[in-house]
Design a protein around this motif. Sequence first.
Motif: not given
Length: 410
Positions: A282-283, A286, A316, A319-320, A323, A343, A352
Motif C-alpha cells: 500500500s502507499l 511509502v 493504492d 501508486s505504490y 513510486v 503525493l 504522484v
Amino acid sequence: MSTPRSSTPGAHGPRGPLRPSRAHAVTVAGMVVVAAVIDLIELVVFGYTAGWLVVTLVSAVALVASVALRRRRPATALAVAALGYAGAWVITLSEPRLLPAMAQAALWVAVFTAIAEGTSRLRVTAIAMLGACVAMEAFDVIRMTDAGGVGTELLIYDTVSVSFLPVVVVAVAETVRGRIRLATEQAEQADRLRQLDARAAVRDERLRLARELHDVVANRLSAVTIRITAAHHVGKAGGSTPEGEVLAEIGHEIGKALGELRSVLGTLRDDEDGAGAATPPSLRDVDLLAEEARRAGAQVDIVISGDPYPLPSMVDLASYRIVQEALTNVARHAFPPHATVRLDYGMDHLCVRIEDDGVLQPGARSASSGHGIIGIGERAALCGGWASAGPRPGGGWTVEAALPVKKDDS
C-alpha cells in the motif's frame, strides 16, 4: 457474468434485436396482397360510391401505416390499425356492404407482429383488441343478415373472415413468438458458454504463469537466499565485516522480494472472490520504500500535500508500484541519486510526482528504455488516469501520474 434478459421476450438477444424469419415477412406480404386484391375485385364487381371510396381509402391508409410501423413501433401500429378498422366500420353502417379486407388485414398485420415480437402486455392487448373487432364485425354481419342484404356466398366469406382467420393469425403468431424466444434463449446460452470458456482460459493462463513463476523465479531466489545466508554465517564466524553486512542486506532484500512474489502467486491462484489472497502493498508504506532506496545509496525526501485518505485498492497498489519503480530507477541510474516524492491528495484524484536532479550514470541505460516506465503508464491507464516520464529541463528526471479517486470505492 450472466447476460441480462430483455424485457421484450423474443425481441432482443444478447447481441441486439433478432431479425424475424423470412416466413414472417412472407406471411405479412401475403396478407397485404390478398387483401388488396379482394378489395380491388369487390370494387370492380360491385361498383362503388363516394362513401365506399372513403372507406377503402381509410382501410388502405391503416394497412400501409401498420406495415410501416409494425417493427419500430408495434404499439403505434396496433393503435393505428384499430382506429382505421373502427373508422371503416362506422362508415359501413350506412353502406349495405361488408368491411373492406384491407381494414381487416391492417389489424391482422399489427396483431400478428404484436403477438410474435411484442411484450407480454402488448400481446394481451392485441388479442383483446382483435376480439373486440371480431365482435364488431359479427354485429355487422347480423345487421346485414337481418336486413336481407347479404347473399349466401358473402355470408360464408364473412363468417370465415370473422371467426376462422383471426384464430389462424393468433395461432401462427404464437408459433413465431415461440421460435423467436427459443432462438433468443439459445443465443443467450451460447453467449454464456463463450463467457465461461473465456473465464476458464484466463484462469488457466493465470495458473500457468503462477507455476512458471514458482518453478523458475521463486526457486532460483530461494536458492540464492540460502547461499547468501550460508556465506553470511561463515563470514560472521570471523567477526563482523562490511562484506558480511552487505550480504545480510542482500539477503534481506531477496527475502522481501520472495514475500511479494508469493503474494503475487497467491493472487494468481486465488478464485475470483479473492479469498485467501495475501495483503497487497500500500502507499501507506511509502516510508518503507524511501528507506529501501536510502539503503541502496539514494537520498529520498517525501512531501505530502492534503489530508491522506484511504485509497481504492487498485489506485493504492498502482501508486505504490509507480513510486517503487521511480525510486528504483533513481538508485540505479541517477548520479547523484537524490529524489523527492510528492503525493498530492486532491478531492477526486491522487497526484504522484517523483523528481530527481541527477544525471545518468556513466554506462547506465536510460530508464525510458526499460519495461518499468511502460508498466507505470499501463498501471495508470488501468485506473482511468495517466502517467508521464521524461527528462527535466534543468537536468534530472520526472515521473508523474494522476489517478482518479472515488472515495466511496475505497
